[in-house]
Write a protein that holds these residues in place. Sequence first.
Motif, mmCIF file in Angstrom:
data_model
loop_
_atom_site.group_PDB
_atom_site.id
_atom_site.type_symbol
_atom_site.label_atom_id
_atom_site.label_comp_id
_atom_site.label_asym_id
_atom_site.label_seq_id
_atom_site.Cartn_x
_atom_site.Cartn_y
_atom_site.Cartn_z
ATOM 1 N N UNK A 153 34.782 23.428 35.992
ATOM 2 C CA UNK A 153 35.480 23.523 34.700
ATOM 3 C C UNK A 153 35.117 24.813 33.983
ATOM 4 N N UNK A 154 33.858 25.206 34.064
ATOM 5 C CA UNK A 154 33.422 26.449 33.421
ATOM 6 C C UNK A 154 34.126 27.661 34.050
ATOM 7 N N UNK A 155 34.321 27.634 35.356
ATOM 8 C CA UNK A 155 35.009 28.743 36.020
ATOM 9 C C UNK A 155 36.482 28.792 35.626
ATOM 10 N N UNK A 156 37.107 27.617 35.460
ATOM 11 C CA UNK A 156 38.491 27.600 34.974
ATOM 12 C C UNK A 156 38.566 28.250 33.600
ATOM 13 N N UNK A 157 37.698 27.832 32.703
ATOM 14 C CA UNK A 157 37.688 28.386 31.352
ATOM 15 C C UNK A 157 37.436 29.883 31.382
ATOM 16 N N UNK A 158 36.509 30.309 32.232
ATOM 17 C CA UNK A 158 36.187 31.736 32.323
ATOM 18 C C UNK A 158 37.402 32.550 32.734
ATOM 19 N N UNK A 159 38.201 32.032 33.654
ATOM 20 C CA UNK A 159 39.407 32.761 34.079
ATOM 21 C C UNK A 159 40.392 32.943 32.936
ATOM 22 N N UNK A 160 40.584 31.903 32.149
ATOM 23 C CA UNK A 160 41.500 32.028 31.016
ATOM 24 C C UNK A 160 40.929 32.971 29.960
ATOM 25 N N UNK A 161 39.636 32.897 29.714
ATOM 26 C CA UNK A 161 39.011 33.775 28.723
ATOM 27 C C UNK A 161 39.047 35.225 29.188
ATOM 28 N N UNK A 162 38.730 35.476 30.444
ATOM 29 C CA UNK A 162 38.758 36.836 30.983
ATOM 30 C C UNK A 162 40.144 37.451 30.853
ATOM 31 N N UNK A 163 41.165 36.644 31.050
ATOM 32 C CA UNK A 163 42.551 37.122 31.009
ATOM 33 C C UNK A 163 43.208 36.929 29.643
ATOM 34 N N UNK A 164 42.426 36.624 28.641
ATOM 35 C CA UNK A 164 42.958 36.270 27.335
ATOM 36 C C UNK A 164 43.930 37.320 26.782
#
Length: 86
Positions: free
Chosen positions: A45-56
């Motif tokens: 779940x943390x990696x999913x969130x990180x992908x969205x945040x990185x691409x924000x």
Amino acid sequence: MEDSARLGWAVLMKDKRIRYRQAEIDAVIGHQARCFVITRGDLTSAAYAERFITNQQAIFLASATPGPFIFAAHADRLERLYPPHH
């Protein structure tokens, strides 16, 4: 998807095979949805969130344009899945 699109929100989702499911593509088109998807099924779940945040910033920029579209959110970039590039 319908509610988010109706409210003008971008749709964030996890769906490894969305580009191959015609019913889902039809829903994206019908609702003029602006979708961002994680296509990996093996992340935390943390990696999913990180992908969205990185691409924000790229997500915000793409979201300013009308749908329908689907972008895959990778670790370091967005990739347009629908409509495909010709």
